[in-house]
Design a protein around this motif. Structure first.
Motif, PDB file in Angstrom:
ATOM      1  N   THR A  60     -63.218   0.947 101.746  1.00  0.00           N
ATOM      2  CA  THR A  60     -62.402  -0.257 101.789  1.00  0.00           C
ATOM      3  C   THR A  60     -62.004  -0.515 103.236  1.00  0.00           C
ATOM      4  O   THR A  60     -61.695   0.420 103.976  1.00  0.00           O
ATOM      5  CB  THR A  60     -61.139  -0.124 100.927  1.00  0.00           C
ATOM      6  OG1 THR A  60     -60.309   0.919 101.457  1.00  0.00           O
ATOM      7  CG2 THR A  60     -61.493   0.202  99.484  1.00  0.00           C
ATOM      8  N   PRO A 117     -62.381  -4.611  99.773  1.00  0.00           N
ATOM      9  CA  PRO A 117     -63.467  -3.693  99.424  1.00  0.00           C
ATOM     10  C   PRO A 117     -64.677  -3.947 100.329  1.00  0.00           C
ATOM     11  O   PRO A 117     -65.103  -5.092 100.492  1.00  0.00           O
ATOM     12  CB  PRO A 117     -63.772  -4.042  97.963  1.00  0.00           C
ATOM     13  CG  PRO A 117     -62.478  -4.605  97.445  1.00  0.00           C
ATOM     14  CD  PRO A 117     -61.913  -5.385  98.600  1.00  0.00           C
ATOM     15  N   ILE A 161     -69.642  -4.528  99.287  1.00  0.00           N
ATOM     16  CA  ILE A 161     -69.645  -4.296  97.842  1.00  0.00           C
ATOM     17  C   ILE A 161     -71.047  -4.315  97.241  1.00  0.00           C
ATOM     18  O   ILE A 161     -71.258  -3.820  96.131  1.00  0.00           O
ATOM     19  CB  ILE A 161     -68.753  -5.306  97.098  1.00  0.00           C
ATOM     20  CG1 ILE A 161     -69.294  -6.728  97.232  1.00  0.00           C
ATOM     21  CG2 ILE A 161     -67.316  -5.222  97.575  1.00  0.00           C
ATOM     22  CD1 ILE A 161     -68.618  -7.727  96.301  1.00  0.00           C
ATOM     23  N   SER A 170     -69.596   1.915  97.694  1.00  0.00           N
ATOM     24  CA  SER A 170     -69.048   0.585  97.422  1.00  0.00           C
ATOM     25  C   SER A 170     -68.347   0.590  96.075  1.00  0.00           C
ATOM     26  O   SER A 170     -68.609   1.449  95.224  1.00  0.00           O
ATOM     27  CB  SER A 170     -70.149  -0.473  97.434  1.00  0.00           C
ATOM     28  OG  SER A 170     -70.978  -0.357  96.285  1.00  0.00           O
ATOM     29  N   LEU A 223     -65.490  -4.535  89.958  1.00  0.00           N
ATOM     30  CA  LEU A 223     -64.309  -4.763  90.776  1.00  0.00           C
ATOM     31  C   LEU A 223     -63.123  -4.912  89.832  1.00  0.00           C
ATOM     32  O   LEU A 223     -63.030  -5.900  89.097  1.00  0.00           O
ATOM     33  CB  LEU A 223     -64.487  -6.028  91.614  1.00  0.00           C
ATOM     34  CG  LEU A 223     -63.368  -6.392  92.593  1.00  0.00           C
ATOM     35  CD1 LEU A 223     -63.144  -5.275  93.614  1.00  0.00           C
ATOM     36  CD2 LEU A 223     -63.688  -7.695  93.314  1.00  0.00           C
ATOM     37  N   VAL A 243     -63.531  -9.961  99.813  1.00  0.00           N
ATOM     38  CA  VAL A 243     -64.580  -8.960  99.631  1.00  0.00           C
ATOM     39  C   VAL A 243     -65.541  -9.062 100.803  1.00  0.00           C
ATOM     40  O   VAL A 243     -65.770 -10.147 101.335  1.00  0.00           O
ATOM     41  CB  VAL A 243     -65.341  -9.130  98.296  1.00  0.00           C
ATOM     42  CG1 VAL A 243     -64.423  -8.856  97.123  1.00  0.00           C
ATOM     43  CG2 VAL A 243     -65.979 -10.509  98.190  1.00  0.00           C
TER      44      VAL A 243
END
Length: 232
Positions: free
Chosen positions: A76, A151, A154, A160, A168, A177
């Protein structure tokens, strides 16, 4: 007004970061590429953020950041409204590391530097290991410090949120994102409810983004990010 950015850059403090990723090299390369804004996001530390911000004075805007590896081994990217807030988050992460020692011969040295690119120390604990905090705890700690929780990459098949959790979480307070350049076509529409960032995740100078991605005041997906950045 358009603001060209690269908000995912590592310095020589990240063990996978090249030792040429010094504060001044990062800043000067970003300027040569025509960027308006960058973020330093070393793994689980803000140890070189202050040096990069000082090296950038009068040249380019730097967002203090950290790329955190959660207990689920999800990457993250966390951005903060001040160097002090980022360093406070770094201290919190340091308290929750696993205590695994770095092996420089395998992972590379983890170098603290000042704004003149002088080495001031070396981190002995392996920074790429996961911290003992889950993704919800990282999100909470980021927001408690006035930060922005994103995040990272992703669409990647490892490290991820989609690869490691499978989805998610809808109750996770996500501010944006990050999707890689190669994943935009497939994933940007799926996650169009969130602002989307596309950055380099540069560990080498030649990987820093060229003048390609920007925030635009007229773009609704940019507005929330711009609002956050205006705190600086």
């Amino acid at each position: 007004m358009s603001v060209f950015y690269d908000l995912h850059i590592h310095s020589a403090l990240s063990p996978c970061g090249d030792e040429d990723m010094t504060p001044n090299n990062i800043v000067n390369m970003s300027c040569l590429l025509g960027l308006d804004m960058i973020a330093l996001t070393d793994h689980n530390t803000a140890g070189n953020v202050r040096a990069v911000c000082k090296a950038a004075e009068g040249k380019i805007k730097v967002i203090p950041g950290i790329e955190v590896t959660t207990a689920e081994e999800v990457h993250t990217v966390c951005y903060f409204p001040s160097v002090e807030a980022a360093e406070d988050m770094g201290a919190f992460l340091k308290e929750n590391m696993q205590g695994i020692k770095n092996r420089p011969e395998i992972f590379g040295r983890q170098l603290f530097m000042d704004h003149n690119d002088e080495i001031t120390g070396e981190e002995e604990e392996l920074l790429v290991s996961a911290v003992n905090l889950d993704i919800y705890e990282i999100e909470k700690a980021t927001h408690e410090r006035g930060g922005m929780f994103v995040p990272a990459h992703i669409d990647r098949s490892s490290y991820s949120v989609l690869a490691n959790l499978g989805f998610l979480p809808p109750d996770l307070k996500v501010d944006a994102v990050e999707i890689t350049e190669g994943g935009l076509e497939k994933y940007a529409e799926l996650y169009s409810d969130y602002p989307v960032l596309t950055s380099s995740d540069a560990h080498y100078l030649e990987n820093i983004s060229e003048k390609a991605r920007c925030f635009d005041e007229t773009d609704k997906n940019s507005q929330k990010i711009i609002e956050f950045l205006c705190k600086f």
